[in-house]
Write an enzyme that holds these catalytic residues in place. Structure first.
Site, PDB file in Angstrom:
ATOM      1  CB  SER A 100      10.477   3.173   4.778  1.00  0.00           C
ATOM      2  OG  SER A 100      11.670   3.651   4.216  1.00  0.00           O
TER       3      SER A 100
ATOM      4  CG  HIS B  68       2.160  -8.667   0.996  1.00  0.00           C
ATOM      5  ND1 HIS B  68       1.466  -9.743   1.497  1.00  0.00           N
ATOM      6  CD2 HIS B  68       1.975  -7.657   1.893  1.00  0.00           C
ATOM      7  CE1 HIS B  68       0.896  -9.410   2.648  1.00  0.00           C
ATOM      8  NE2 HIS B  68       1.192  -8.145   2.905  1.00  0.00           N
TER       9      HIS B  68
ATOM     10  CG  ASP C 231      -2.026  -0.948   1.208  1.00  0.00           C
ATOM     11  OD1 ASP C 231      -2.021  -1.849   0.346  1.00  0.00           O
ATOM     12  OD2 ASP C 231      -2.935  -0.830   2.059  1.00  0.00           O
TER      13      ASP C 231
END
Length: 302
Positions: free
Chosen positions: A254, A147, A90
Site C-alpha cells: 500500500s 518504521h 521501502d
C-alpha cells in the site's frame, strides 16, 4: 485504451470481497501450494530474498508470513544525527512537498484536502497548514514493515473506513481524492520536530493493517471511524518509539503518508517524484531557528 479499462475495473470490481478473499487465502497453511504461490510471487516481482532474515521460502508457513518477512540485521542502516529523519519504508516517492491552501498534491492535476485526509478532524488539520507532506508507495516486491522517521510519542490513532482502490501510480493519476477516500489508519505523534502524522493507507487486497502497539487494526471492517488516545511523554503508559523502530506493517502492499508542521523540516534534495526509497536512509532535516543577536537599544542622550 488499456489504462482506461484498468481504471474502469477499479470502480466495477467488488474490492471489499476480493480483499476478504485475498486476506483469507494469505493466512492459509496449504503446504506445497503455499510454497508454490510464494515462489511464483517472488519470481514474478523479483523479490530480493538475500535481504530477508530467513531467505528460505520453506521458512514461511503462510503467504502473509512471507509478505511481512523481517530483514536481516544491518540490512537497513538508520541515518544518524539528531537533526536527520529517516525514510519510513521501502518503496518509491509518489509525491512530496508543501501543503498549499490546505491541499496535498496527488498526481496529474489531482489534489485532495488535508481535512478530508484526516477524516474531518479540523483541529488536527490546523496543525499542519502550510506544512510538508510525503507520500511513499510500497510496491508488491518491497519490504512491507513501516518504521519511525524520528523519535516520537504516540498520542492518537484513528481508523477510517473507506474504499479499497489500488494505490499504484496509474490509479493515483486517475482516481480523484484517492488517499482521502481509501481506508486508512492515522497515527499522530509528538516529536522533537513538532507534531508528526504517519498514515497507513489501505488498498485492494491489502488483507490487514497492523501497528506494533495495537496489533491488527483491520479487519474487521465495521464501517465506522474508531479513535484511540494515548498518554503524553513521561506519563504512565506512554508509547515511545525510536527513530528507525518498526511501527506498523501491511499484509499486501500500500502507501504511507507523512505530515509535518510548518517550518519544522525540509526534505533532502535527492528525493523527488519516483525516487526509490529504502527505510533508514535520509528523509528530511530539521529546520533549526538560529539565535539572532540581541538588539541593543541605542543610548539615550539627555
Amino acid at each position: 485504451m488499456l489504462e482506461k479499462f484498468k481504471i474502469k475495473l477499479q470502480y466495477l470490481l467488488p474490492k471489499q470481497g476480493l480483499t476478504r478473499l485475498a486476506g483469507w487465502g494469505a493466512e492459509r497453511r496449504a503446504a506445497m501450494l503455499t510454497q508454490w504461490v510464494i515462489k511464483a510471487f517472488a519470481s514474478y516481482y523479483k523479490v530480493d530474498m538475500k535481504e530477508a532474515q530467513d531467505p528460505k521460502f520453506s521458512a514461511y508457513a503462510t503467504f502473509n508470513d512471507f509478505f511481512v518477512r523481517p530483514l536481516r540485521a544491518g540490512a537497513r542502516p538508520v541515518v544518524s544525527g539528531l537533526d536527520m529523519l529517516c525514510l519510513p519504508a521501502d518503496g518509491a516517492v509518489s509525491q512530496l512537498g508543501a501543503i498549499v491552501d490546505d491541499k496535498l498534491f496527488q498526481a496529474k492535476g489531482h489534489f485532495y484536502s488535508l481535512e478530508a485526509l484526516l477524516a474531518g478532524n479540523y483541529q488536527l488539520a490546523e496543525k499542519f497548514k502550510e506544512g510538508q507532506f510525503a507520500t511513499t508507495y510500497l510496491a508488491p516486491r518491497d519490504y512491507h514493515r513501516v518504521h519511525m522517521p524520528c523519535d516520537g510519542v504516540l498520542r492518537e490513532m484513528t481508523y477510517v473506513p473507506g474504499d479499497l482502490f489500488s494505490v499504484n501510480p496509474l490509479t493515483a493519476a486517475n482516481v480523484p481524492n484517492l488517499f482521502a477516500r481509501n481506508e486508512r489508519v492515522i497515527c499522530v505523534f509528538d516529536t522533537e520536530f513538532g507534531p508528526m502524522v504517519q498514515i497507513l493507507v489501505g488498498a485492494t487486497i491489502v488483507g490487514s493493517i497492523e501497528t506494533v502497539w495495537a496489533g491488527q487494526i483491520t479487519p474487521p471492517r465495521e464501517g465506522v471511524i474508531k479513535r484511540w488516545t494515548y498518554p503524553a511523554t513521561g506519563a504512565e503508559g506512554a508509547i515511545a518509539l525510536e527513530k528507525g523502530q518498526e511501527m506498523g506493517r501491511f499484509k499486501l502492499g500500500s502507501t504511507v503518508i507523512n505530515l509535518f508542521a510548518a517550518n519544522q523540516i525540509t526534505f533532502v534534495p535527492q528525493l523527488k517524484n519516483g525516487t526509490v526509497t529504502r527505510m533508514g536512509e535520509p528523509f528530511a532535516e530539521a529546520l533549526r531557528v538560529s539565535k539572532t543577536e540581541e538588539t541593543v537599544s541605542p543610548d539615550v542622550v539627555i
